[in-house]
Design a protein around this motif. Structure first.
Motif, PDB file in Angstrom:
ATOM      1  N   PRO A   1      37.422  35.965  35.924  1.00  0.00           N
ATOM      2  CA  PRO A   1      37.371  37.414  36.164  1.00  0.00           C
ATOM      3  C   PRO A   1      36.091  37.752  36.928  1.00  0.00           C
ATOM      4  O   PRO A   1      34.996  37.343  36.519  1.00  0.00           O
ATOM      5  CB  PRO A   1      37.349  38.016  34.757  1.00  0.00           C
TER       6      PRO A   1
ATOM      7  N   VAL B   1      33.348  39.966  37.412  1.00  0.00           N
ATOM      8  CA  VAL B   1      32.825  41.028  36.555  1.00  0.00           C
ATOM      9  C   VAL B   1      32.142  42.151  37.314  1.00  0.00           C
ATOM     10  O   VAL B   1      31.950  43.258  36.781  1.00  0.00           O
ATOM     11  CB  VAL B   1      31.839  40.453  35.518  1.00  0.00           C
TER      12      VAL B   1
ATOM     13  N   GLY C   1      33.935  45.826  37.684  1.00  0.00           N
ATOM     14  CA  GLY C   1      34.044  46.559  36.432  1.00  0.00           C
ATOM     15  C   GLY C   1      32.689  46.979  35.882  1.00  0.00           C
ATOM     16  O   GLY C   1      32.524  48.112  35.408  1.00  0.00           O
TER      17      GLY C   1
ATOM     18  N   ARG D   1      27.808  38.130  33.089  1.00  0.00           N
ATOM     19  CA  ARG D   1      27.897  39.558  32.783  1.00  0.00           C
ATOM     20  C   ARG D   1      26.505  40.179  32.748  1.00  0.00           C
ATOM     21  O   ARG D   1      26.308  41.313  33.208  1.00  0.00           O
ATOM     22  CB  ARG D   1      28.649  39.759  31.462  1.00  0.00           C
TER      23      ARG D   1
ATOM     24  N   ASP E   1      36.533  43.445  28.012  1.00  0.00           N
ATOM     25  CA  ASP E   1      37.803  42.707  27.934  1.00  0.00           C
ATOM     26  C   ASP E   1      39.009  43.612  27.735  1.00  0.00           C
ATOM     27  O   ASP E   1      40.096  43.304  28.196  1.00  0.00           O
ATOM     28  CB  ASP E   1      37.814  41.616  26.847  1.00  0.00           C
TER      29      ASP E   1
ATOM     30  N   ARG F   1      37.867  46.194  31.581  1.00  0.00           N
ATOM     31  CA  ARG F   1      39.097  45.427  31.362  1.00  0.00           C
ATOM     32  C   ARG F   1      39.111  44.144  32.184  1.00  0.00           C
ATOM     33  O   ARG F   1      38.919  44.158  33.397  1.00  0.00           O
ATOM     34  CB  ARG F   1      40.316  46.271  31.714  1.00  0.00           C
ATOM     35  N   SER F   2      39.363  43.021  31.509  1.00  0.00           N
ATOM     36  CA  SER F   2      39.626  41.745  32.177  1.00  0.00           C
ATOM     37  C   SER F   2      41.128  41.494  32.136  1.00  0.00           C
ATOM     38  O   SER F   2      41.750  41.697  31.093  1.00  0.00           O
ATOM     39  CB  SER F   2      38.904  40.596  31.474  1.00  0.00           C
TER      40      SER F   2
ATOM     41  N   THR G   1      38.042  42.913  37.664  1.00  0.00           N
ATOM     42  CA  THR G   1      37.909  43.693  36.441  1.00  0.00           C
ATOM     43  C   THR G   1      37.813  45.173  36.813  1.00  0.00           C
ATOM     44  O   THR G   1      37.539  45.513  37.965  1.00  0.00           O
ATOM     45  CB  THR G   1      36.649  43.280  35.669  1.00  0.00           C
TER      46      THR G   1
END
Length: 350
Positions: A179, A181, A184, A215, A290, A306-307, A337
């Motif tokens: 994902p 990151v 997001g 992250r 997530d 959201r992943s 994401t």
């Protein structure tokens, strides 16, 4: 030679079924052969490579197999083919809802391609994960590692045995699904900054988590862009209880907003702060990561990054099965994401 020349004396269906029951074991191709009135070799051809016997004989054999509830033994089939039509999936924690959609995505894709998924758990331990990986490699055709905790060299060693695909981790020389990151997290930080938050904490995950580090890097970059101060705090474990335990550190830090490594940490943190009398999001904003099942069951519902977890599981299984079918390794696949705004973030506006 025709099928007629390969027949054995026919055994009545009830008698053949009784033989299987009396033996207290699963039906074999020999039981099917007796019931259908053909040689075992004919049964083997019909079940392993349909089309090599006549339609009439194929039907007799399939009906007999159904009557006897015959199940193909994948390990017996693997002897001549080298394949069991099973793939393994190791996750960090069975109880973490983060992995539910990953499992379902991989399972659905495997089923569509006639593969069975076998599961194992590392319990957040690199050594346990490595042991499970070696044991699974003896019986599966390939392996998916979701959020692996072992070293890169150990992952590459497993990949040297049989095909391996990794989720939530980038390992040089091994196909990966990750994902992305940054989109997001950038959306989350910009949203918090727009509400006047000037100091944001990131509650990290396990030290051995590659994704936790990425992250944190995303939070730092987004905060720098938005002229917001970023602080990293550590959790004891990536669970609801871990979120409760880090609440004191969050309060002591003086931040007005928190992003956590995962939703479980965010939920535990929110519950502990609320138990202490704090109002979310009036006094502090909380953002998870997530968008697990149940993230919107909290009061207020949890804002989260959201992943696409189901997509990750499906993409990993697809890549693994493509490699098993002779396809090429396409390197790292990244999926986007996005921020899901709910009630746990906002306010301040001072």
């Amino acid at each position: 030679m025709s099928d007629a020349n390969t027949k054995d004396p026919v055994v009545p269906i009830n008698a053949a079924k009784k033989q299987v029951r009396d033996g207290k074991s699963s039906a074999t191709i020999y039981d099917i052969a007796k019931m259908a009135g053909v040689n075992p070799s004919t049964v083997s051809r019909a079940l392993s490579k349909p089309g090599r016997v006549s339609a009439k004989t194929q039907k007799l054999i399939e009906d007999a197999a159904a009557e006897l509830r015959y199940q193909v033994n994948p390990f017996a089939r693997a002897l001549p083919t080298g394949r069991t039509n099973t793939i393994g999936l190791i996750v960090a924690d069975f109880t973490n809802p983060t992995f539910f959609d990953i499992i379902r995505g991989a399972q659905t894709t495997g089923t569509l391609r006639d593969y069975t998924l076998v599961l194992a758990e590392s319990a957040e331990s690199g050594s346990t994960e490595l042991t499970a990986g070696h044991r699974m490699m003896a019986t599966v055709d390939g392996l998916i590692l979701a959020s692996p905790r072992m070293d890169d060299d150990d992952i590459r060693a497993l990949a040297a045995e049989k095909p391996v695909v990794v989720i939530n981790r980038e390992v040089t020389g091994v196909p990966c699904v990750i994902p992305d990151v940054h989109k997001g997290i950038s959306e989350a930080v910009r949203s918090l900054a727009a509400n006047g938050h000037k100091k944001i904490a990131y509650v990290g995950g396990p030290v051995q988590s590659w994704m936790s580090g990425r992250r944190w890097e995303g939070v730092q970059a987004a905060c720098e862009w938005s002229h917001v101060s970023a602080l990293r705090l550590e959790s004891a474990k990536p669970t609801v209880d871990g979120g409760r335990q880090v609440a004191r550190d969050v309060l002591a830090s003086g931040v007005t907003a928190v992003l956590t490594y995962n939703d479980l940490l965010a939920i535990g943190l929110m519950r502990e702060l609320q138990a202490g009398g704090m109002v979310v999001p009036d006094q502090i904003s909380i953002v998870g990561f997530d968008d697990i099942f149940g993230a919107d069951f909290t009061t207020p519902p949890l804002t989260t990054v959201r992943s696409p977890l189901g997509e990750c599981g499906s993409a990993a299984a697809t890549r693994l099965l493509d490699v098993l079918a002779g396809g090429e390794d396409e390197g790292t696949v990244r999926v986007e994401t996005e921020l899901v705004l709910r009630g746990s973030s906002g306010r301040l506006l001072s």
